[in-house]
Design an enzyme around this catalytic site. Structure first.
Site, PDB file in Angstrom:
ATOM      1  CE  LYS A  57      -2.758   0.896   3.573  1.00  0.00           C
ATOM      2  NZ  LYS A  57      -1.970  -0.157   4.190  1.00  0.00           N
ATOM      3  CB  THR A  68       5.013  -0.031  -2.729  1.00  0.00           C
ATOM      4  OG1 THR A  68       5.795  -0.564  -1.659  1.00  0.00           O
ATOM      5  CG2 THR A  68       5.830  -0.062  -4.006  1.00  0.00           C
ATOM      6  NE  ARG A 122      -0.398   5.205   8.598  1.00  0.00           N
ATOM      7  CZ  ARG A 122      -0.608   3.908   8.784  1.00  0.00           C
ATOM      8  NH1 ARG A 122      -0.850   3.454  10.005  1.00  0.00           N
ATOM      9  NH2 ARG A 122      -0.565   3.066   7.774  1.00  0.00           N
ATOM     10  CE  LYS A 147       2.401  -3.724   7.251  1.00  0.00           C
ATOM     11  NZ  LYS A 147       2.688  -2.525   6.473  1.00  0.00           N
ATOM     12  CB  ALA A 197      -5.052   1.198  10.577  1.00  0.00           C
ATOM     13  CG  PHE A 221      -3.344  -2.601   8.755  1.00  0.00           C
ATOM     14  CD1 PHE A 221      -2.262  -3.334   8.304  1.00  0.00           C
ATOM     15  CD2 PHE A 221      -3.283  -2.072  10.036  1.00  0.00           C
ATOM     16  CE1 PHE A 221      -1.144  -3.540   9.111  1.00  0.00           C
ATOM     17  CE2 PHE A 221      -2.170  -2.280  10.852  1.00  0.00           C
ATOM     18  CZ  PHE A 221      -1.100  -3.015  10.384  1.00  0.00           C
ATOM     19  CG  PHE A 257       3.401  -9.463  -6.328  1.00  0.00           C
ATOM     20  CD1 PHE A 257       3.145  -8.097  -6.253  1.00  0.00           C
ATOM     21  CD2 PHE A 257       3.443 -10.169  -5.137  1.00  0.00           C
ATOM     22  CE1 PHE A 257       2.960  -7.457  -5.044  1.00  0.00           C
ATOM     23  CE2 PHE A 257       3.255  -9.551  -3.913  1.00  0.00           C
ATOM     24  CZ  PHE A 257       3.015  -8.184  -3.867  1.00  0.00           C
ATOM     25  CD1 TRP A 309       8.666  -3.084  -5.226  1.00  0.00           C
ATOM     26  CD2 TRP A 309       9.164  -4.328  -7.010  1.00  0.00           C
ATOM     27  NE1 TRP A 309       9.769  -3.852  -4.907  1.00  0.00           N
ATOM     28  CE2 TRP A 309      10.096  -4.623  -5.981  1.00  0.00           C
ATOM     29  CE3 TRP A 309       9.279  -4.991  -8.231  1.00  0.00           C
ATOM     30  CZ2 TRP A 309      11.123  -5.559  -6.145  1.00  0.00           C
ATOM     31  CZ3 TRP A 309      10.302  -5.921  -8.398  1.00  0.00           C
ATOM     32  CH2 TRP A 309      11.218  -6.193  -7.360  1.00  0.00           C
TER      33      TRP A 309
END
Length: 597
Positions: A90, A92, A113, A124, A305, A333, A421, A449
């Protein structure tokens, strides 16, 4: 550095062969100086406070006063389906979309954030994005930035220091002695202390502690504990305040405990609210950073979140909307928690209306929701996630449909971003696209990405189209809806629950809150797992027929939030057996940090 030179150097960066921190290190050689970035954005020299060459604080109050008559730009929120424990990209995608809009020639800003040290050093990572869609410079961003979270931690803990000192002095001294020190006995009930200490790490052994185990002069003996700093009410206040005077007022309303006569004890009662505000003074201004392609990104506040409000600050969004034609913000999230709080809390308190919401989807997560094997951070992915499996994807699309429905319930135009991906097949992508389009959502496949902004132009075009269509934004519940009914509304309409149950302590607190007049009508900030639409992280897909168990209800009077806690979620996460800190180090020849992502 000229734009063409920057683009030439970006083409030399290969996310397949290079790690995120290696890409960041190379890209930082051709970042824009923050003074140049600020000038391009339309800020004046006296509106920024540089922190080194590439980061600055921005005087939000001064800018908003100067631009008060300028119309706002388009407002876009990035959310996601229910993620795997690995995350679905998210942040990214947020960086990629900002870069993609830049490729279309739009004046664009982003807002994310500040990352907590907890996930940065645990599983993470730092949430800077990844590949060719990152927020830079990476090391300062990931390792404390300009000290905002430290300021929140210190402000929060100062309230605990004041509370502990007051308990000790009242226990050890007579009313006459207290009066000689200009103190009135508060008669605090030590069994009803509402706050714990704060620390910006994942430290499960500190969830429950006994403190004050020395002698009479060593404090007051009582149970206590720690929560992670980003779950603090002080952090929530940093997310929702709108002016310095608003911040100051909120800091005095924090309930730290209750008296034996059932009256609340606030930070103002402890006479610590002014000092707490002073500790936050430098933290109130948003931080200005940039994407890997040189678009401005505001970084401010860092609440999770699942256990907090999950939004960057209102002041950062207000600031950016005056400076840009398109502003992309991110909520934490999935849409069930992060977007729901963006929708019903952040937008309600800010008065801002979004034009579009992007839902990040991956085939990997859909396979998990379709019945795929368990995804465990640090362990190799099961071959089910790296080989074609259209049946799992098709079944897992039910989770995506739930999140599309949530966004549509808000009256906002949804755009599904298929975050591509390498293992994804055309057949899997076609299933996701067809299912989303049948649910009347726009769909874009994005390669940000791997390709940066060039890979996100399809997404950027879908977002601009959605922003240019009218919407019917409205809240899920009116302000005057009773708290119990509001909790049930969120549980049924967003999570898909059949109903809600309450523990005895939650029922007791619900009754107390409902007797406190307007308190029960404060926005509702649910605490629950991010790994399921339900309260149970093991329930994947689109669960139904479950009852949402509320085990506790917290009252954040300073932030202006009522916080029901569902299931077994903890306000202090734990550190895993294979944490990221094992891979982070410093190159002693260059002084640069390696191993961040």
């Amino acid at each position: 550095m000229a734009v063409n030179d920057r683009e030439f150097h970006l083409k030399e960066l290969d996310p397949v062969l290079m790690k995120d921190w290696e890409i960041a290190e190379k890209a930082e050689d051709f970042l824009k100086p923050v003074k140049v970035l600020a000038m391009e954005l339309g800020l004046t020299e006296d509106e920024i406070i540089p922190h080194g060459k590439y980061i600055a604080k921005v005087d939000f109050a001064g800018v908003l006063a100067r631009l008060k008559d300028r119309p706002n730009g388009k407002y876009i929120d990035v959310t996601a389906i229910t993620p795997t424990p690995l995350g679905e990209g998210k942040s990214t995608t947020t960086m990629g979309l900002v870069q993609g809009l830049g490729k279309l020639g739009k004046k664009v800003t982003g807002a994310i954030r500040q990352p907590s040290s907890g996930p940065t050093f645990n599983i993470k990572g730092s949430a800077a994005g990844g590949g060719l869609s990152q927020c830079l410079p990476l090391s300062p961003f990931s390792l404390g930035l300009t000290g905002d979270i430290d300021a929140v931690t210190n402000s929060h803990n100062l309230a605990m220091v004041a509370l502990q000192a007051r308990l000790q002095h009242e226990a050890n001294n007579t009313d006459e002695f207290l009066s000689s020190r200009h103190l009135t006995r508060l008669d605090i009930d030590p069994s009803r202390v509402e706050m714990k200490w704060a620390m910006d790490f994942c430290a499960q052994s500190l969830r429950e502690i006994i403190m004050g185990i020395g002698g009479k002069t060593d404090g007051y003996r009582m149970p206590s504990g720690f929560g992670i700093s980003v779950s603090s009410e002080v952090m929530a206040i940093l997310s929702v305040f709108t002016s310095l005077s608003d911040l100051r007022e909120r800091m005095g309303k924090i309930i730290v405990a209750y008296r034996k006569n059932d009256e609340p004890v606030t930070t103002a009662d402890l006479e610590v609210d002014g000092a707490m505000t002073a500790l936050l003074l430098r933290a109130v201004n948003p931080n200005l950073l940039q994407t890997i392609e040189g678009q401005p990104v505001f970084v401010h506040a860092g609440p999770f979140a699942n256990i907090a409000i999950g939004q960057s600050s209102i002041v950062a969004d207000r600031l950016a909307l005056k400076l840009a034609d398109y502003h992309v913000t991110e909520s934490g999230f999935g849409a069930d928690i992060g977007f729901e709080k963006f929708w019903n809390i952040k937008c309600r308190l800010s008065g801002l209306k979004p034009d579009c919401a992007v839902i990040v989807v991956t085939a990997r997560a859909l396979k998990m929701h379709g019945g795929g094997p368990k995804v465990t951070p640090g362990a190799p992915l099961d071959p089910a996630y790296t080989t074609p499996n259209t049946k799992l994807v098709e079944k897992g699309c039910q989770n995506m449909l739930a999140h599309i429905q949530t966004v549509k319930t808000a009256g906002i135009n949804p755009v599904v971003c298929i975050n591509h991906f390498a293992a994804d097949t055309h057949e899997e992508i076609d299933i996701i696209r067809r299912t989303a389009e049948q649910a009347e959502a726009r769909v874009a496949v994005s390669h940000h990405w791997a390709k940066g902004g060039d890979g996100a132009t399809e997404l950027a075009e879908a977002v601009t189209d959605a922003c240019n269509e009218p919407n019917n934004f409205h809240f899920l519940y009116p302000e005057n809806m009773p708290l119990k009914k509001r909790i049930e509304t969120i549980a049924r309409k967003v999570y898909g629950a059949n109903g809600v149950s309450y523990t005895p302590i939650a029922m007791e607190k619900l009754a107390r809150i409902e007797s406190m007049g307007d308190t029960q009508f404060m926005p509702t900030c649910m605490v629950k797992t991010h790994l399921s639409l339900s309260h149970d992280p093991a329930l994947k897909g689109r669960p139904s027929g479950f009852t949402l168990p509320i085990r506790d209800i917290l009252t954040y009077m300073g932030a202006g939030l009522v916080v029901p806690v569902a299931g077994d979620i903890k306000l202090m996460p734990g550190t895993s057996s294979d944490p990221n800190f094992k891979r982070i180090d410093v190159d002693t020849q260059t002084g640069k940090v390696k191993g961040l992502f």
